[in-house]
Design an enzyme around this catalytic site. Structure first.
Site, short mmCIF file in Angstrom:
data_model
loop_
_atom_site.label_atom_id
_atom_site.label_comp_id
_atom_site.label_asym_id
_atom_site.label_seq_id
_atom_site.Cartn_x
_atom_site.Cartn_y
_atom_site.Cartn_z
N LYS A 157 0.80 -1.23 0.00
CA LYS A 157 0.00 0.00 0.00
C LYS A 157 0.84 1.28 0.00
O LYS A 157 0.37 2.34 -0.42
CB LYS A 157 -0.94 0.00 1.21
CG LYS A 157 -2.12 -0.95 1.11
CD LYS A 157 -3.17 -0.44 0.15
CE LYS A 157 -4.45 -1.23 0.24
NZ LYS A 157 -5.52 -0.69 -0.63
N SER B 32 1.04 -9.92 -0.25
CA SER B 32 0.81 -8.48 -0.27
C SER B 32 1.06 -7.76 1.04
O SER B 32 1.16 -6.53 1.06
CB SER B 32 -0.61 -8.18 -0.75
OG SER B 32 -1.56 -8.83 0.08
#
Length: 339
Positions: A65, A321
């Protein structure tokens, strides 16, 4: 519709391009971690395949992110930077915005659920963000964030449905394609975690140009399978969002408008995994990859470990992720799930 976030038509019709992803990579060059591509003989032997894991859990703030957040914030004008930013997130976007804002000298306010993982809440605070807690059962994070932005003149930083955010996340795909080429391989399959769809939209855009033969799949928790249902229906489908999942990072209830416009074209399909399968993947990553994954970050590994797609003889790439997991949950996964 009550609390509906309206995306301007001109933005919704301007999905990300590979050129924009390359431009994002230039902005990120001096601040992002070029995360490694891991390979485990134990995983290869288990599946009779060659598997490469893009370890975005080793990125700044422990998740991909940061890429999108920094790309977005770095493009703000001096005037907008001076008025600050507002974001809403259960954790990793919050940390990404907080850290990017810290690097760029921008004040940040993050709307976070009261039950957000402690490690993510502390991470956002560590970089100086102001936290506005909310009750996810009774309040709308989008409405709260919009009200804060309107009252202060701050810029709203959406977690996934924005071209600059998508372009930043797409740099994962640029790196992955280059690393596979350097290793002398091309991927038959690529599996990417999918919540709002921003990471998948960016990575799939890059990979469709750089590795067009690769079949791309998004992976969701089975209780939050809005993308799978949307693909089946041929339109964006909203789910209730009141079911349990440890994958807080992927608990979106409807695909993003912009991300769906990209993913419906680029992605071959969507796979779901159970909570137990995710727990097994977290344990496997710790024991065999010697790396820490959070539940949402482990779904692609879970899918391939449990053979959701035929793997034998194939070269497979997966994106891990994120790695922001509370100690108690990590310990429970190691204890309760064999791998």
């Amino acid at each position: 519709m009550k609390n509906k976030v309206v995306i301007p038509r001109e933005v919704a019709e301007s999905p990300c391009s590979t050129d924009e992803i390359r431009a994002a990579a230039e902005r990120l060059r001096d601040v992002v971690v070029y995360t490694p591509l891991l390979n485990s003989p134990a995983l290869d032997a288990r599946l009779d395949a060659r598997v490469f894991v893009k370890a975005e859990n080793l990125q700044r703030i422990g998740a991909f992110k940061f890429r999108g957040a920094y790309n977005f914030l770095s493009r703000l004008s001096p005037a907008k930077r001076g008025r600050g930013v507002v974001a809403y997130s259960s954790g990793n976007h919050a940390q990404g915005v907080a850290y990017a804002a810290h690097l760029l000298g921008i004040a940040a306010t993050i709307v976070m659920p009261e039950d957000a993982p402690k490690v993510k809440l502390e991470g956002a605070r560590r970089w100086g963000a102001a936290i506005r807690p909310y009750d996810r059962k009774t309040e709308s994070r989008e409405a709260i964030a919009q009200e804060l932005a309107s009252a202060t003149g701050a810029t709203l930083v959406r977690p996934f449905d924005d071209p600059d955010i998508i372009a930043g996340q797409g740099t994962v795909g640029l790196e992955l394609a280059a690393q596979l080429e350097e290793a002398g391989h091309s991927a038959d399959l690529l599996l990417v975690p999918c919540g709002g769809g921003g990471l998948l939209a960016g990575v799939s855009t890059a990979m469709r140009e750089l590795s067009p033969e690769t079949r791309i799949f998004g992976v969701e928790p089975e209780n939050y399978d809005d993308h799978r249902r949307s693909l089946k229906a041929g339109r964006r489908v909203r789910i209730k969002g009141d079911s349990f999942t440890r994958c807080d990072a992927l608990a979106a209830t409807i695909p993003g408008e912009i991300t769906w416009s990209v993913n419906r074209r680029n992605v071959n399909g969507f796979i779901t995994v159970s909570e137990a399968e995710v727990g097994t993947a977290i344990g496997f990553a710790a024991r065999h990859l010697k790396t820490v994954l959070e539940p949402g970050g482990a779904v692609a590994l879970a899918a391939i470990l449990h053979e959701k797609l035929p793997a034998r003889g194939k070269t497979i790439a997966i994106v891990a992720s994120g790695g922001n997991i509370d100690n108690a949950l990590f310990t429970a996964c190691l204890r309760d799930y064999s791998s």
